[in-house]
Design a protein around this motif. Structure first.
Motif, mmCIF file in Angstrom:
data_model
loop_
_atom_site.group_PDB
_atom_site.id
_atom_site.type_symbol
_atom_site.label_atom_id
_atom_site.label_comp_id
_atom_site.label_asym_id
_atom_site.label_seq_id
_atom_site.Cartn_x
_atom_site.Cartn_y
_atom_site.Cartn_z
ATOM 1 N N ASP A 156 25.729 22.349 -10.252
ATOM 2 C CA ASP A 156 24.218 21.334 -10.604
ATOM 3 C C ASP A 156 25.064 20.118 -9.416
ATOM 4 O OD1 ASP A 156 23.385 22.637 -12.645
ATOM 5 O OD2 ASP A 156 24.051 21.853 -14.427
ATOM 6 N N LEU A 157 23.294 19.949 -9.309
ATOM 7 C CA LEU A 157 23.886 19.135 -8.424
ATOM 8 C C LEU A 157 23.935 17.949 -8.744
ATOM 9 C CD1 LEU A 157 21.495 20.870 -5.049
ATOM 10 C CD2 LEU A 157 24.474 20.201 -5.848
ATOM 11 N N GLU A 158 24.373 16.776 -7.997
ATOM 12 C CA GLU A 158 23.625 15.684 -8.975
ATOM 13 C C GLU A 158 22.567 14.510 -8.260
ATOM 14 O OE1 GLU A 158 25.531 13.955 -10.649
ATOM 15 O OE2 GLU A 158 27.262 15.579 -11.404
ATOM 16 N N ASP A 159 21.867 13.675 -9.169
ATOM 17 C CA ASP A 159 20.746 13.533 -7.897
ATOM 18 C C ASP A 159 22.055 12.502 -6.494
ATOM 19 O OD1 ASP A 159 18.966 13.689 -9.781
ATOM 20 O OD2 ASP A 159 19.266 11.995 -10.737
ATOM 21 N N GLU A 160 20.781 12.996 -5.144
ATOM 22 C CA GLU A 160 21.360 11.858 -4.238
ATOM 23 C C GLU A 160 22.678 12.040 -3.705
ATOM 24 O OE1 GLU A 160 19.450 7.915 -3.861
ATOM 25 O OE2 GLU A 160 18.200 8.247 -5.659
ATOM 26 N N GLU A 161 23.339 13.551 -3.963
ATOM 27 C CA GLU A 161 23.938 13.789 -3.429
ATOM 28 C C GLU A 161 23.578 13.987 -2.407
ATOM 29 O OE1 GLU A 161 27.850 17.582 -4.483
ATOM 30 O OE2 GLU A 161 26.142 17.334 -6.130
ATOM 31 N N PRO A 162 25.093 14.239 -0.946
ATOM 32 C CA PRO A 162 24.732 14.634 0.350
ATOM 33 C C PRO A 162 25.041 15.764 0.190
ATOM 34 C CG PRO A 162 26.151 12.183 0.389
ATOM 35 C CD PRO A 162 25.392 13.049 -0.773
ATOM 36 N N LEU A 163 24.358 16.968 0.655
ATOM 37 C CA LEU A 163 24.398 18.107 1.044
ATOM 38 C C LEU A 163 24.481 18.620 2.810
ATOM 39 C CD1 LEU A 163 21.574 19.244 -1.474
ATOM 40 C CD2 LEU A 163 24.330 18.975 -2.140
ATOM 41 N N VAL A 164 24.129 18.491 3.617
ATOM 42 C CA VAL A 164 23.485 18.826 4.518
ATOM 43 C C VAL A 164 23.261 17.570 5.429
ATOM 44 C CG1 VAL A 164 22.759 19.966 6.018
ATOM 45 C CG2 VAL A 164 22.695 20.534 3.705
ATOM 46 N N VAL A 165 24.641 17.111 6.721
ATOM 47 C CA VAL A 165 24.891 16.437 7.456
ATOM 48 C C VAL A 165 24.729 16.727 9.405
ATOM 49 C CG1 VAL A 165 26.354 13.766 9.157
ATOM 50 C CG2 VAL A 165 26.872 14.922 6.809
ATOM 51 N N ILE A 166 23.195 16.681 9.640
ATOM 52 C CA ILE A 166 22.491 16.775 11.084
ATOM 53 C C ILE A 166 23.009 15.904 11.569
ATOM 54 C CG2 ILE A 166 21.134 18.527 12.160
ATOM 55 C CD1 ILE A 166 19.934 19.800 9.146
ATOM 56 N N PRO A 167 23.087 15.867 13.099
ATOM 57 C CA PRO A 167 23.500 14.412 14.120
ATOM 58 C C PRO A 167 22.065 15.096 14.624
ATOM 59 C CG PRO A 167 25.906 16.270 14.412
ATOM 60 C CD PRO A 167 24.582 16.647 13.188
ATOM 61 N N LYS A 168 21.686 13.782 15.015
ATOM 62 C CA LYS A 168 20.904 13.783 15.739
ATOM 63 C C LYS A 168 20.423 14.627 16.989
ATOM 64 C CE LYS A 168 18.691 8.990 14.580
ATOM 65 N NZ LYS A 168 18.964 7.920 14.851
ATOM 66 N N THR A 169 21.678 15.337 17.763
ATOM 67 C CA THR A 169 22.163 15.336 19.084
ATOM 68 C C THR A 169 20.882 17.208 18.973
ATOM 69 O OG1 THR A 169 24.285 15.712 18.283
ATOM 70 C CG2 THR A 169 23.442 14.394 20.091
ATOM 71 N N ALA A 170 21.574 17.396 17.309
ATOM 72 C CA ALA A 170 21.320 18.971 16.982
ATOM 73 C C ALA A 170 19.731 19.212 16.320
ATOM 74 C CB ALA A 170 21.997 19.352 15.939
ATOM 75 N N ILE A 171 18.995 18.181 16.607
ATOM 76 C CA ILE A 171 17.233 17.947 16.278
ATOM 77 C C ILE A 171 16.724 18.399 16.501
ATOM 78 C CG2 ILE A 171 15.786 16.991 14.969
ATOM 79 C CD1 ILE A 171 18.361 15.581 13.602
ATOM 80 N N ILE A 172 16.123 19.797 17.589
ATOM 81 C CA ILE A 172 15.230 19.851 18.437
ATOM 82 C C ILE A 172 13.603 19.119 18.027
ATOM 83 C CG2 ILE A 172 14.131 21.867 17.467
ATOM 84 C CD1 ILE A 172 13.466 22.887 19.090
ATOM 85 N N SER A 173 13.244 18.692 19.012
ATOM 86 C CA SER A 173 11.609 17.674 18.662
ATOM 87 C C SER A 173 11.680 17.705 20.084
ATOM 88 C CB SER A 173 12.675 16.481 18.471
ATOM 89 O OG SER A 173 13.090 15.319 19.589
ATOM 90 N N ALA A 174 10.181 16.891 20.465
ATOM 91 C CA ALA A 174 9.795 16.952 21.728
ATOM 92 C C ALA A 174 11.251 15.984 22.817
ATOM 93 C CB ALA A 174 8.061 16.318 21.765
ATOM 94 N N ALA A 175 11.576 15.445 22.453
ATOM 95 C CA ALA A 175 11.984 13.842 23.037
ATOM 96 C C ALA A 175 13.594 14.828 23.205
ATOM 97 C CB ALA A 175 12.493 12.826 22.190
ATOM 98 N N THR A 176 14.052 15.807 22.857
ATOM 99 C CA THR A 176 15.040 16.312 23.094
ATOM 100 C C THR A 176 15.705 17.779 24.081
ATOM 101 O OG1 THR A 176 15.449 17.176 20.857
ATOM 102 C CG2 THR A 176 16.383 14.919 21.116
ATOM 103 N N SER A 177 13.772 18.208 23.524
ATOM 104 C CA SER A 177 13.812 18.874 24.828
ATOM 105 C C SER A 177 14.041 19.070 26.379
ATOM 106 C CB SER A 177 12.376 19.955 24.910
ATOM 107 O OG SER A 177 11.430 20.710 26.384
ATOM 108 N N ALA A 178 14.249 20.123 27.313
ATOM 109 C CA ALA A 178 14.211 19.915 28.588
ATOM 110 C C ALA A 178 12.849 19.123 28.905
ATOM 111 C CB ALA A 178 14.513 21.431 29.143
ATOM 112 N N LEU A 179 11.672 19.528 28.363
ATOM 113 C CA LEU A 179 10.912 19.324 29.175
ATOM 114 C C LEU A 179 9.990 18.191 28.418
ATOM 115 C CD1 LEU A 179 8.649 22.264 27.709
ATOM 116 C CD2 LEU A 179 9.847 21.419 29.794
ATOM 117 N N ALA A 180 11.212 16.545 27.969
ATOM 118 C CA ALA A 180 10.814 15.569 27.603
ATOM 119 C C ALA A 180 10.157 14.635 28.508
ATOM 120 C CB ALA A 180 12.680 15.043 27.092
ATOM 121 N N ASN A 181 10.581 14.349 30.184
ATOM 122 C CA ASN A 181 9.897 14.269 30.687
ATOM 123 C C ASN A 181 8.331 14.005 30.790
ATOM 124 O OD1 ASN A 181 11.000 16.226 32.072
ATOM 125 N ND2 ASN A 181 10.580 15.409 33.623
ATOM 126 N N ILE A 182 8.086 15.819 30.860
ATOM 127 C CA ILE A 182 6.914 15.610 31.332
ATOM 128 C C ILE A 182 5.868 15.511 29.800
ATOM 129 C CG2 ILE A 182 5.515 18.208 31.434
ATOM 130 C CD1 ILE A 182 7.737 19.675 33.210
#
Length: 165
Positions: free
Chosen positions: A58-84
């Protein structure tokens, strides 16, 4: 080995290794990343092959389950194409789709390979259903979302056409 030939077990191992390399942590006492198998009930597919997260307790309310650093998030800003994207003033879902397609085209050279190789090859989403199947959604919020998404896709396509013409 081509991704399509890898077993779910191999794909999951690559994903978990990528988690470690990218300092993605999850509360292993509380949750577990597991393989899913296709499950049918009658003619309905309840779940399909892939991965899932299951609670070990059973999980607690608001219990942290996963920590993902911003550097691991794929986005338009983190892509090699960000400058384009910045130069061409592309953003939103269109830029993200292009970024993901580009990173997928790099295969194992992409910094997000471990994650990207774990994604399903195809997905059964209502946006891609034929009109007959969509009739089941008539009058629901999902039907409204599909209309909105279709318009957004048309707008994105027009923007992309302007960019390449």
């Amino acid at each position: 080995m081509a991704e399509s030939n890898r077993s779910n077990t191999d794909r999951l191992a690559i994903l978990l290794e990528w988690f470690e390399e990218n300092k993605i942590t999850f509360n292993q006492e509380a949750i577990e990343v597991v393989e899913q198998r296709s499950t049918k009930r009658g003619s309905n597919i309840i779940s399909s092959d892939g991965f899932g997260i299951v609670a070990r307790r059973d999980l607690e309310d608001e219990e942290p389950l996963v920590v993902i650093p911003k550097t691991a998030i794929i986005s338009a800003a983190t892509s090699a194409l960000a400058n384009i994207f910045h130069d061409e003033e592309l953003g939103g879902s269109l830029a993200l789709c292009i970024a993901v397609m580009y990173e997928m085209s790099l295969g194992e050279l992409s910094p997000w390979y471990g994650y990207l190789q774990s994604l399903p090859v195809n997905a059964d989403i209502p946006l891609l259903w034929n009109e007959q199947a969509r009739q089941w959604l008539r009058g629901t919020d999902v039907a409204k979302w599909i209309e909105r998404d279709e318009q957004n896709l048309k707008d994105d396509f027009a923007s992309l056409q302007d960019l390449v013409s």
